[in-house]
Design a protein around this motif. Structure first.
Motif, mmCIF file in Angstrom:
data_model
loop_
_atom_site.group_PDB
_atom_site.id
_atom_site.type_symbol
_atom_site.label_atom_id
_atom_site.label_comp_id
_atom_site.label_asym_id
_atom_site.label_seq_id
_atom_site.Cartn_x
_atom_site.Cartn_y
_atom_site.Cartn_z
ATOM 1 N N THR A 68 0.835 -1.203 0.000
ATOM 2 C CA THR A 68 0.000 0.000 0.000
ATOM 3 C C THR A 68 0.869 1.252 0.000
ATOM 4 O O THR A 68 1.907 1.302 0.665
ATOM 5 N N CYS A 69 0.417 2.268 -0.731
ATOM 6 C CA CYS A 69 1.168 3.524 -0.841
ATOM 7 C C CYS A 69 1.369 4.172 0.518
ATOM 8 O O CYS A 69 2.442 4.691 0.824
ATOM 9 N N ALA A 70 0.314 4.144 1.345
ATOM 10 C CA ALA A 70 0.358 4.843 2.624
ATOM 11 C C ALA A 70 1.460 4.311 3.532
ATOM 12 O O ALA A 70 1.989 5.039 4.376
ATOM 13 N N THR A 71 1.837 3.043 3.376
ATOM 14 C CA THR A 71 2.859 2.444 4.231
ATOM 15 C C THR A 71 4.199 3.144 4.062
ATOM 16 O O THR A 71 4.953 3.292 5.021
ATOM 17 N N CYS A 72 4.484 3.597 2.856
ATOM 18 C CA CYS A 72 5.762 4.248 2.573
ATOM 19 C C CYS A 72 5.641 5.766 2.485
ATOM 20 O O CYS A 72 6.641 6.477 2.507
ATOM 21 N N HIS A 73 4.403 6.256 2.357
ATOM 22 C CA HIS A 73 4.230 7.694 2.136
ATOM 23 C C HIS A 73 3.404 8.374 3.224
ATOM 24 O O HIS A 73 2.705 9.347 2.964
ATOM 25 N N THR A 74 3.480 7.835 4.435
ATOM 26 C CA THR A 74 2.825 8.459 5.591
ATOM 27 C C THR A 74 3.890 8.834 6.609
ATOM 28 O O THR A 74 4.684 7.981 7.025
ATOM 29 N N SER A 75 3.905 10.083 7.002
ATOM 30 C CA SER A 75 4.922 10.577 7.930
ATOM 31 C C SER A 75 4.924 9.788 9.234
ATOM 32 O O SER A 75 3.874 9.481 9.795
ATOM 33 N N GLY A 76 6.133 9.432 9.681
ATOM 34 C CA GLY A 76 6.283 8.754 10.957
ATOM 35 C C GLY A 76 6.414 7.253 10.854
ATOM 36 O O GLY A 76 6.886 6.607 11.804
ATOM 37 N N THR A 94 -9.823 9.534 3.597
ATOM 38 C CA THR A 94 -9.373 8.192 3.970
ATOM 39 C C THR A 94 -9.172 7.337 2.725
ATOM 40 O O THR A 94 -8.891 6.147 2.832
ATOM 41 N N GLU A 95 -9.313 7.947 1.555
ATOM 42 C CA GLU A 95 -9.116 7.216 0.300
ATOM 43 C C GLU A 95 -7.642 6.827 0.150
ATOM 44 O O GLU A 95 -6.747 7.496 0.678
ATOM 45 N N ALA A 96 -7.382 5.749 -0.590
ATOM 46 C CA ALA A 96 -6.013 5.317 -0.856
ATOM 47 C C ALA A 96 -5.321 6.337 -1.761
ATOM 48 O O ALA A 96 -5.975 7.000 -2.578
ATOM 49 N N CYS A 97 -4.017 6.487 -1.613
ATOM 50 C CA CYS A 97 -3.248 7.464 -2.402
ATOM 51 C C CYS A 97 -3.533 7.340 -3.898
ATOM 52 O O CYS A 97 -3.691 8.331 -4.604
ATOM 53 N N GLU A 98 -3.568 6.073 -4.377
ATOM 54 C CA GLU A 98 -3.722 5.849 -5.819
ATOM 55 C C GLU A 98 -5.106 6.232 -6.337
ATOM 56 O O GLU A 98 -5.339 6.208 -7.555
ATOM 57 N N SER A 99 -6.024 6.594 -5.452
ATOM 58 C CA SER A 99 -7.336 7.048 -5.904
ATOM 59 C C SER A 99 -7.206 8.361 -6.676
ATOM 60 O O SER A 99 -8.021 8.661 -7.550
ATOM 61 N N CYS A 100 -6.182 9.156 -6.321
ATOM 62 C CA CYS A 100 -5.993 10.460 -6.966
ATOM 63 C C CYS A 100 -4.610 10.611 -7.597
ATOM 64 O O CYS A 100 -4.455 11.303 -8.597
ATOM 65 N N GLY A 108 -0.502 17.277 -9.677
ATOM 66 C CA GLY A 108 -1.513 17.097 -10.722
ATOM 67 C C GLY A 108 -2.543 16.049 -10.388
ATOM 68 O O GLY A 108 -3.156 15.468 -11.277
ATOM 69 N N ALA A 109 -2.737 15.803 -9.093
ATOM 70 C CA ALA A 109 -3.720 14.788 -8.677
ATOM 71 C C ALA A 109 -5.120 15.226 -9.074
ATOM 72 O O ALA A 109 -5.457 16.406 -9.046
#
Length: 255
Positions: A68-76, A94-100, A108-109
């Motif tokens: 999941t994108c959030a695992t690598c792209h969430t601060s902390g 709360t949508e997944a990163c790849e939604s946009c 450019g999302a």
């Protein structure tokens, strides 16, 4: 034991171990070079094709790497070190990163507004998180989606005038810049728009002539351009229209 002989053995052992380790690295690199990442179920796309493997596979651990994108792209989070992360001013979702976003760039999302509750536009469209009302916007407390769609601000849907009355100050918006206003050929008047026009269309306006008298200069408007004037077959006269016509109709004039 001779000390020199002891250290020579240690040195040779270290070199041997180093050679084995180096061979392992070379072998691993050979496997990496020929490895089809698609087989893992996570296709490398965009910038993911050029990042170092250890950016995701920490300490050489391949098994169980999150997808999941959030695992690598969430601060902390442990895997977010050095990566671009979701900023504090990101829109609340709360949508997944790849939604946009795509794997090419976060910029450019394109946000999908499906499921966004009606009337909640300003949660994001506040001028900070996302574009909001400009300074020249017509004064209103209505929600953005009362007039605007989710594919673009323009063209805005027609304003809901259902609560407006003839006393509403139409010119506060219909001033020619915020919204369409009086044209250059409009009849000379200081009356409110709603005195003659309805909220469906500018056309078909009806002027209230009830306050006009026979002395009113009818031709100031009824000149054939601003409003209907004398026809070519009209009786030759310089008399004021009201001398013969009434304010209900041109027909039935009395000379």
């Amino acid at each position: 034991m001779n000390i020199n002989r002891f250290w020579r053995r240690v040195l040779w052992s270290a070199l041997a171990l180093g050679s084995v380790a180096l061979a392992g690295v070379v072998a691993a690199q050979g496997i990496q070079r020929n490895f089809d990442h698609l087989k893992t179920g996570f296709a490398l796309q965009g910038v993911h094709t050029t990042v170092r493997c250890e950016s995701c596979h920490v300490n050489g651990v391949f098994k169980g790497t999150p997808r999941t994108c959030a695992t690598c792209h969430t601060s902390g989070l442990s895997l977010a070190r050095g990566n671009v992360v979701k900023p504090p001013m990101h829109i609340p979702t709360t949508e997944a990163c790849e939604s946009c976003h795509t794997a090419q760039t976060f910029s450019g999302a394109k946000f999908k507004h499906l499921g966004v509750p009606a009337g909640s536009c300003t949660t994001c469209h506040n001028g900070g998180m996302a574009p909001g009302k400009p300074a020249s916007h017509l004064p209103t407390q209505a929600s953005c989606d009362s007039c605007h769609g989710t594919t673009g601000w323009l063209p805005a849907k027609r304003m809901d005038h259902s609560t407006f009355t003839a006393a509403t100050n139409c010119a506060s918006c219909h001033n020619g810049s915020t919204a369409t206003g009086k044209s250059g050929s409009h009849v000379a008047t200081t009356a409110n728009c709603g005195s003659c026009h309805n909220t469906n269309s500018w056309n078909g306006a009806k002027v209230d002539h009830s306050t006009f008298t026979a002395a009113t200069n009818c031709a100031s408007c009824h000149n054939g351009s601003t409003a209907t004037g004398k026809s070519g077959s009209h009786v030759a006269t310089t008399a004021n229209c009201g001398s013969c016509h009434n304010t209900n109709s041109w027909n039935g004039a009395k000379v």
